[in-house]
Design a protein around this motif. Sequence first.
Motif, mmCIF file in Angstrom:
data_model
loop_
_atom_site.group_PDB
_atom_site.id
_atom_site.type_symbol
_atom_site.label_atom_id
_atom_site.label_comp_id
_atom_site.label_asym_id
_atom_site.label_seq_id
_atom_site.Cartn_x
_atom_site.Cartn_y
_atom_site.Cartn_z
ATOM 1 N N SER A 1 0.832 -1.286 -0.124
ATOM 2 C CA SER A 1 -0.014 0.043 0.144
ATOM 3 C C SER A 1 0.677 1.409 -0.121
ATOM 4 C CB SER A 1 -0.990 -0.026 1.018
ATOM 5 O OG SER A 1 -0.249 -0.293 2.300
ATOM 6 N N ASN A 2 1.914 1.087 0.408
ATOM 7 C CA ASN A 2 3.162 2.492 0.278
ATOM 8 C C ASN A 2 4.031 2.424 -0.914
ATOM 9 O OD1 ASN A 2 1.992 4.004 2.764
ATOM 10 N ND2 ASN A 2 1.926 1.852 3.504
ATOM 11 N N ALA A 3 3.763 1.910 -1.905
ATOM 12 C CA ALA A 3 4.781 1.775 -3.022
ATOM 13 C C ALA A 3 4.008 2.274 -4.294
ATOM 14 C CB ALA A 3 5.400 0.453 -3.267
ATOM 15 N N PRO A 4 4.840 2.696 -5.179
ATOM 16 C CA PRO A 4 4.055 3.301 -6.566
ATOM 17 C C PRO A 4 4.031 2.244 -7.689
ATOM 18 C CG PRO A 4 6.708 3.794 -6.679
ATOM 19 C CD PRO A 4 6.270 3.106 -5.326
ATOM 20 N N GLY A 5 2.897 2.379 -8.412
ATOM 21 C CA GLY A 5 2.422 1.484 -9.426
ATOM 22 C C GLY A 5 2.284 0.018 -8.972
ATOM 23 N N THR A 6 2.846 -0.932 -9.608
ATOM 24 C CA THR A 6 2.707 -2.262 -9.394
ATOM 25 C C THR A 6 3.860 -2.898 -8.220
ATOM 26 O OG1 THR A 6 3.835 -2.861 -11.440
ATOM 27 C CG2 THR A 6 1.337 -2.923 -11.487
ATOM 28 N N CYS A 7 4.438 -1.988 -7.810
ATOM 29 C CA CYS A 7 5.772 -2.373 -6.964
ATOM 30 C C CYS A 7 5.246 -2.349 -5.534
ATOM 31 C CB CYS A 7 6.733 -1.186 -6.818
ATOM 32 S SG CYS A 7 7.647 -0.925 -8.432
ATOM 33 N N VAL A 8 5.800 -3.424 -4.656
ATOM 34 C CA VAL A 8 5.699 -3.646 -3.464
ATOM 35 C C VAL A 8 7.098 -3.439 -2.579
ATOM 36 C CG1 VAL A 8 3.724 -5.176 -3.633
ATOM 37 C CG2 VAL A 8 6.055 -6.186 -3.787
ATOM 38 N N SER A 9 6.929 -3.357 -1.454
ATOM 39 C CA SER A 9 8.009 -3.302 -0.526
ATOM 40 C C SER A 9 8.459 -4.483 0.405
ATOM 41 C CB SER A 9 7.845 -1.818 0.125
ATOM 42 O OG SER A 9 9.079 -1.656 1.347
ATOM 43 N N LEU A 10 9.570 -4.793 0.353
ATOM 44 C CA LEU A 10 9.892 -5.819 1.085
ATOM 45 C C LEU A 10 10.402 -5.467 2.630
ATOM 46 C CD1 LEU A 10 11.869 -7.967 -1.402
ATOM 47 C CD2 LEU A 10 9.756 -8.075 -1.217
ATOM 48 N N LEU A 11 10.474 -6.212 3.473
ATOM 49 C CA LEU A 11 10.742 -6.002 4.840
ATOM 50 C C LEU A 11 12.404 -5.470 4.766
ATOM 51 C CD1 LEU A 11 9.617 -8.619 7.034
ATOM 52 C CD2 LEU A 11 8.826 -6.436 7.205
ATOM 53 N N PRO A 12 12.556 -4.314 5.388
ATOM 54 C CA PRO A 12 14.121 -4.123 5.241
ATOM 55 C C PRO A 12 15.274 -4.981 5.739
ATOM 56 C CG PRO A 12 13.135 -3.135 7.608
ATOM 57 C CD PRO A 12 12.091 -3.880 6.628
ATOM 58 N N GLU A 13 16.349 -4.684 5.040
ATOM 59 C CA GLU A 13 17.543 -5.537 5.167
ATOM 60 C C GLU A 13 18.162 -5.364 6.407
ATOM 61 O OE1 GLU A 13 21.599 -7.226 2.761
ATOM 62 O OE2 GLU A 13 20.310 -5.627 1.957
ATOM 63 N N ASN A 14 18.430 -6.335 7.293
ATOM 64 C CA ASN A 14 19.260 -6.004 8.631
ATOM 65 C C ASN A 14 18.774 -4.617 9.361
ATOM 66 O OD1 ASN A 14 21.086 -5.966 10.723
ATOM 67 N ND2 ASN A 14 22.949 -6.534 9.004
ATOM 68 N N PRO A 15 17.434 -5.130 9.803
ATOM 69 C CA PRO A 15 17.065 -3.688 10.687
ATOM 70 C C PRO A 15 17.793 -3.362 11.824
ATOM 71 C CG PRO A 15 15.431 -5.572 10.728
ATOM 72 C CD PRO A 15 16.534 -5.885 9.812
ATOM 73 N N GLU A 16 18.356 -4.215 12.573
ATOM 74 C CA GLU A 16 19.137 -4.049 13.921
ATOM 75 C C GLU A 16 20.365 -3.191 13.337
ATOM 76 O OE1 GLU A 16 21.737 -6.319 17.106
ATOM 77 O OE2 GLU A 16 19.957 -7.199 16.506
ATOM 78 N N LYS A 17 20.935 -3.390 12.504
ATOM 79 C CA LYS A 17 22.277 -2.659 11.879
ATOM 80 C C LYS A 17 21.757 -1.271 11.640
ATOM 81 C CE LYS A 17 25.907 -2.699 8.562
ATOM 82 N NZ LYS A 17 26.529 -3.461 7.255
ATOM 83 N N VAL A 18 20.686 -1.212 10.776
ATOM 84 C CA VAL A 18 20.105 0.311 10.456
ATOM 85 C C VAL A 18 19.913 0.953 11.417
ATOM 86 C CG1 VAL A 18 18.400 1.245 9.222
ATOM 87 C CG2 VAL A 18 19.228 -0.785 8.214
ATOM 88 N N ALA A 19 19.136 0.560 12.791
ATOM 89 C CA ALA A 19 18.648 1.160 13.718
ATOM 90 C C ALA A 19 20.098 1.608 14.658
ATOM 91 C CB ALA A 19 17.990 0.229 14.732
ATOM 92 N N LYS A 20 21.056 0.902 14.694
ATOM 93 C CA LYS A 20 22.321 1.310 15.242
ATOM 94 C C LYS A 20 22.999 2.449 14.448
ATOM 95 C CE LYS A 20 23.233 -3.184 17.644
ATOM 96 N NZ LYS A 20 24.140 -4.343 17.770
ATOM 97 N N GLN A 21 22.785 2.311 13.035
ATOM 98 C CA GLN A 21 23.455 3.207 12.284
ATOM 99 C C GLN A 21 22.902 4.607 12.418
ATOM 100 O OE1 GLN A 21 23.304 1.463 8.611
ATOM 101 N NE2 GLN A 21 25.298 0.567 8.709
ATOM 102 N N LEU A 22 21.457 4.521 12.558
ATOM 103 C CA LEU A 22 20.732 5.899 12.881
ATOM 104 C C LEU A 22 20.813 6.602 14.184
ATOM 105 C CD1 LEU A 22 17.361 4.776 10.927
ATOM 106 C CD2 LEU A 22 19.217 6.270 10.211
ATOM 107 N N LYS A 23 21.054 5.598 15.224
ATOM 108 C CA LYS A 23 21.235 6.388 16.518
ATOM 109 C C LYS A 23 22.581 6.864 16.529
ATOM 110 C CE LYS A 23 22.366 5.095 21.009
ATOM 111 N NZ LYS A 23 22.795 4.168 22.276
ATOM 112 N N ASN A 24 23.448 6.370 15.778
ATOM 113 C CA ASN A 24 24.895 7.098 15.824
ATOM 114 C C ASN A 24 24.960 8.374 14.984
ATOM 115 O OD1 ASN A 24 26.344 4.917 17.048
ATOM 116 N ND2 ASN A 24 26.678 3.835 15.175
ATOM 117 N N ARG A 25 23.820 8.270 13.975
ATOM 118 C CA ARG A 25 23.819 9.511 13.346
ATOM 119 C C ARG A 25 23.147 10.737 14.188
ATOM 120 N NH1 ARG A 25 20.964 8.491 7.524
ATOM 121 N NH2 ARG A 25 21.199 10.960 7.589
ATOM 122 N N ILE A 26 22.190 10.383 15.078
ATOM 123 C CA ILE A 26 21.379 11.226 15.783
ATOM 124 C C ILE A 26 22.363 11.665 16.918
ATOM 125 C CG2 ILE A 26 19.598 11.400 17.826
ATOM 126 C CD1 ILE A 26 18.081 9.303 15.837
#
Length: 286
Positions: free
Chosen positions: A141-166
Amino acid sequence: MSDKKLENIKHVIIGDYIVIPIETGYIKPNDDLDVIIEPAKELMQDGDYLVIAETPISVSQGRLIDESEYSPSLTAKLLTTVWSKYLWGYVLGPLLGIKKRTIKNLRKLPKETYAHKEVVLQLYGLKHALKPASEAGIDLSNAPGTCVSLLPENPEKVAKQLKNRIGKDVCVMIIDTDATYMKNGNYFTGLPIAIDGIDADNGFFGYVKGQLCENMGSTPLGCSEKMDVESALKIANIAEDYQKSLSTEMKTIHSVKEVLGTEFDEVTIEALDSITHTPAVIIRTI
């Protein structure tokens, strides 16, 4: 942040928590998430939580799949119609007491979703394709056209990277609205991934078992800190409760037309960018 400053910032009180939404336009493929991080840097205090929905993370990673490129197999067609639309829509769904909205949506499944089931089969296998809806956390429901979005890759790593940026002593959590269930103190989900302490990748079998157990709400996929499951679920569900209050929430493909005024497979990036999105919320203990 003082109470006086908070008065000038959009926020709501949910129980013992202040919830501050981070509002953006549509986050596009390969965006760097500055639209979330910059306001988080300004508004967050040590001890706050930043809870981010999974789809903007996935889209920013470019994890979009064009379902029009998949040719539905006979298995996909049977799973969509006989299994999901009719057996689950009219027999198993009501028998197991699944949400009335889900039953209604299953009974309206269009033929266009054949390709979606084929995507699930090819990328995640029969274990997830047997789930009648919301298979493997794929967002239609949140992607354009006939596209769909998969789950994020390695969400724990992403969360830690975003914390470091904050750059503050905060906790960053990435969540999915698909449920975590609990039985005898053990937590599990049908989703392919979840934080430590939640048994994941159970697919259809986790979904069916979950209908007979306690629904604990949204699933934390990754977290920058080690948290006990009960605490993580509490924070995730506060964020989800806020999202449910929004008029622009597009939880299913059937809500796309209501919000954007277009069919789900005709959505453009411009249309998605025309509404206010709330990809993240800051949660603060009062």
